[in-house]
Design an enzyme around this catalytic site. Structure first.
Site, mmCIF file in Angstrom:
data_model
loop_
_atom_site.group_PDB
_atom_site.id
_atom_site.type_symbol
_atom_site.label_atom_id
_atom_site.label_comp_id
_atom_site.label_asym_id
_atom_site.label_seq_id
_atom_site.Cartn_x
_atom_site.Cartn_y
_atom_site.Cartn_z
ATOM 1 N N GLN A 386 0.833 -1.194 0.000
ATOM 2 C CA GLN A 386 0.000 0.000 0.000
ATOM 3 C C GLN A 386 0.872 1.249 0.000
ATOM 4 O O GLN A 386 1.926 1.254 0.631
ATOM 5 C CB GLN A 386 -0.869 0.020 1.267
ATOM 6 N N ASP A 388 0.781 3.669 1.814
ATOM 7 C CA ASP A 388 0.049 3.909 3.050
ATOM 8 C C ASP A 388 0.583 5.123 3.821
ATOM 9 O O ASP A 388 1.747 5.492 3.666
ATOM 10 C CB ASP A 388 0.194 2.666 3.937
ATOM 11 N N HIS A 390 -0.496 7.232 7.812
ATOM 12 C CA HIS A 390 -1.431 7.449 8.908
ATOM 13 C C HIS A 390 -1.248 8.856 9.431
ATOM 14 O O HIS A 390 -0.128 9.272 9.710
ATOM 15 C CB HIS A 390 -1.232 6.390 9.992
ATOM 16 N N LYS A 474 -15.497 5.765 5.775
ATOM 17 C CA LYS A 474 -14.411 5.990 4.820
ATOM 18 C C LYS A 474 -14.958 6.461 3.488
ATOM 19 O O LYS A 474 -16.152 6.342 3.224
ATOM 20 C CB LYS A 474 -13.600 4.708 4.632
#
Length: 656
Positions: A386, A388, A390, A474
RNA sequence: GCUAGCGUAGCUCAAUUGGCAGAGCGGCUGAUUUGUAAUCAGCAGGUUGUGGGUUCAAGUCCCUCCGCUAGCUCCA
């Protein structure tokens, strides 16, 4: 007295009770014959539907020229198929038989398995039913009589549906055609003659009411069109679309492979596929830095306990690779996601509100044990990476951060020219207990997301209850592959759960000098490199824009006599940062061009005697062909410009 | 995981009723030295996914497992 407003602005008046077909008849017998259904006050109804006795009503008579009739016709085709199956097999129970995009299906419960070899005889029976041309008749029954009718017909699934699914209905409708009677909301065609061309496509298992704990039915898929030409056109389009299939092109262009010796659903990136991925990684990395993200690296395994705290281990136990048991009792899990590691970094020191938002990014490789039947090329795999990150922020910062993530995803999709996507705002199903966190927090989060999304230009934004992750709502960016299946690419997810005291207990010190719980956002604009590139292969049909093309330029020498100049050109291209090779085989130039074309190389530089003498190159572009002779520097400048702007190929290429 | 189908050379595919495993492309070798989508010739390449069974004989029929495809269910 009834006034009927027709689409052309004319008004008709009736003092008797009329059906849609009677209005058509009143206009003309030709129209009556062509009328397949009607739109009455905005609802699609059968041609035999009665209009109100009085007042004013809008009516549109639908013929095969109206798109809405196609769905009505396909629904009738589903009934014809069900009737044929009932004639050919013993003990058939009917379930549901709706229309879908481009066709229809019907679910049957019967012991004897139907296989594709049985299609010809079912199709022949359908053709016979269409030829018999018996009308479809609507019958309405009060619920107790309807239940009895279904019992008499031996249709237990229909009995169950009336008793449960239709428990609030006082009367229910049936459609009858000859000996065939089926519980059905309709509408249907007046008769089957308009089913001009049809074909059974596939048979598959499907669970009753979509519930895997219920019994499995046999689902027959078919397609139907008004004419044979339409059907052929459709089948041809399907064939064409399959040529873009990333699994086919991935093999042809040597982008990636999957081998059972390594394992199902595990991608081996071949050099050319890896090059595309490196380019995309570089592209997104630059965006991350621009937007204040901080790259981190973390391991692909972690102690099971970490995932017990996060809740992923218990929640998704059966779709994970089982834990690795160590001799000393330690247990490690191949990570199914990256967030626990990033959370651990967040927790490694006290955080102040002045540090927020903290954005930790990693191209994180994760492994999930997807069910074998789910695996599909690069779109559904067991190991993937991913893009990704956060984001840890305050409640007040959340909306702006969420919006920033959506914008980054949009910008990524626009860069590669992917415009044909939809955005799904995934909320919780209020009737389910699978979600964690208190309802008030959910309500607040959903309202906030909704406000953010509705304030942006998001194509086909739709709210879908029940699609949320178990920890938060989401927004997902969804695209369709070459055979129409939808896949989630980019995603931005809100999470009040993992930072909470029940999970990791994250804190920051606020301006009030008191500890507070941050909000987390999980986000990945590509989603995963595997799935994104899989979709990109199909989007470009393998013909990547120059900045992504694994091989950007190939030097083609007219004969081996010009090899040394060819090599020099190749060297200069590479010195300019271009991915270039040369073709010095003893083939004719036509063969070299053909090979380069088939490998979807964007530019070919043809060099022979004339070019060698004048220190130039003859530039050939994959789509437009020969662009003429120019100095090498000029060609290189042109390529550099095209790469810098990430120019997209012209649409409408006829050859590939 | 479930239902149905499929698995033959590196790739795409052929092989009649169960009766000698084949073609094109690709590869290799040689000839050719070419001007914008295929130059010619020769050669090599296979335990027909795996393991078992039926049969005088199995790519073909039956069973097991593996993998792939479509759909269902699932999808952090």
């Amino acid at each position: 007295m009834l006034e009927v407003n027709l689409p052309d602005g004319s008004v008709m008046q009736f003092s008797r009770r009329v059906r849609a077909i009677d209005v058509a008849e009143a206009i003309g017998p030709g129209l009556a014959k062509a009328t397949l259904a009607a739109e009455l006050a905005g609802r699609i109804v059968g041609a035999d539907s009665y209009l109100p006795d009085e007042g004013t009503v809008d009516l549109r008579l639908l013929t095969r020229k109206d798109a809405e009739s196609l769905g009505v016709m396909r629904h009738s085709a589903a009934h014809v198929m069900a009737r044929a199956v009932l004639r050919l097999y013993e003990g058939v129970e009917l379930a549901f038989g709706p229309t879908v995009e481009n066709g229809f299906y019907y679910d049957f419960a019967l012991e004897e398995p139907i296989s594709e070899a049985d299609f010809p005889k079912i199709e022949a029976e359908m053709a016979r039913i269409i030829k018999e041309n018996e009308p479809f008749e609507r019958i309405e029954e009060p619920r107790d009589r309807a239940i009895q009718l279904c019992r008499d017909l031996g249709q237990q699934l229909k009995v169950e549906h009336i008793e449960q699914g239709l428990r609030d209905e006082q009367t229910v409708s049936f459609y009858r055609q000859g000996e065939f009677i089926d519980l059905c909301r309709g509408p249907h065609l007046p008769g089957p003659a308009a089913i001009g061309a049809f074909k059974l496509l596939s048979v598959a298992g499907a669970y009753w009411k979509g519930d895997a704990s219920q019994r499995q039915l046999q689902r027959l898929y078919g397609t139907a069109w008004f004419s044979k030409q339409d059907l052929e056109g459709y089948l041809k389009r399907v064939e064409e679309a399959k040529r873009r299939d990333h699994r086919v092109l991935g093999k042809q262009l040597e982008l990636f492979m999957i081998d059972p010796d390594v394992g199902s659903g595990l991608i081996l990136w071949l050099p050319k596929g890896a090059m595309i991925r490196r380019e995309l990684e570089g592209f997104i990395y630059q965006k991350l830095i621009e937007h204040g993200y901080q790259p981190v690296y973390t391991p692909v395994i972690g102690r099971v306990q970490l995932y017990q705290v996060s809740g992923h281990y218990p929640y998704y136990a059966d779709s994970q690779f089982p834990p690795i048991d160590m001799a000393d009792g330690d247990r490690y899990l191949l990570r199914p996601m990256n967030c626990p590691h990033h959370i651990t970094i967040y927790r490694s020191k006290p955080r102040s509100y002045r540090d927020l938002p903290l954005r930790l990014a990693e191209f994180g490789t994760v492994h999930r044990f997807e069910q074998s039947g789910e695996l599909s090329g690069m779109t559904r795999v067991r190991g993937f990476t991913q893009d990704d990150a956060h984001i840890f922020c305050t409640e007040e910062q959340m909306a702006a951060e969420f919006r920033g993530c959506l914008e980054m995803t949009q910008s990524v999709l626009a860069t590669v020219g992917l415009h044909n996507y939809r955005v799904r705002l995934s909320f919780r199903d209020p009737h389910s207990d699978k979600y964690v966190g208190d309802p008030a927090t959910w309500d607040r989060a959903e309202a906030s997301l909704r406000q953010v999304c509705e304030g942006m230009e998001l194509p086909n934004l739709e709210i879908e209850p029940g699609e949320a992750a178990f920890y938060g709502p989401k927004a997902d960016f969804i695209v369709a592959d070459c055979i129409g299946r939808e896949w989630q690419l980019g995603t931005v997810q809100l999470d009040y759960n993992l930072p909470s005291a029940e999970r990791f207990g994250l804190e920051y010190i606020g301006p009030d000098n008191q500890p507070h719980c941050p909000v987390m956002i999980h986000r990945a604009p590509f989603g995963s490199f595997e799935r994104f590139i899989g979709m990109l292969i199909e989007h470009f049909a393998g013909a990547f824009p120059l900045w992504l093309a694994p091989e950007q330029v190939r030097v083609l020498v007219v004969s081996q006599k010009f090899e040394s100049y060819g090599l020099e050109v190749e060297r200069q291209l590479r010195a300019a940062g271009l991915r270039a090779t040369g073709d010095y085989r003893s083939e004719k130039i036509g063969a070299k061009i053909r090979d380069a074309q088939m490998e979807m190389i964007p530019y070919m530089l043809v060099v022979g005697g004339r070019e060698t003498a004048s220190r130039t190159v003859a530039v050939r572009e994959r789509r437009r062909g020969d662009l003429g002779v120019m100095p090498l520097d000029q060609a290189i400048a042109r390529f550099a410009q095209e790469i810098a702007t990430k120019a997209l190929p012209d649409p409408g290429d006829s050859r590939n």
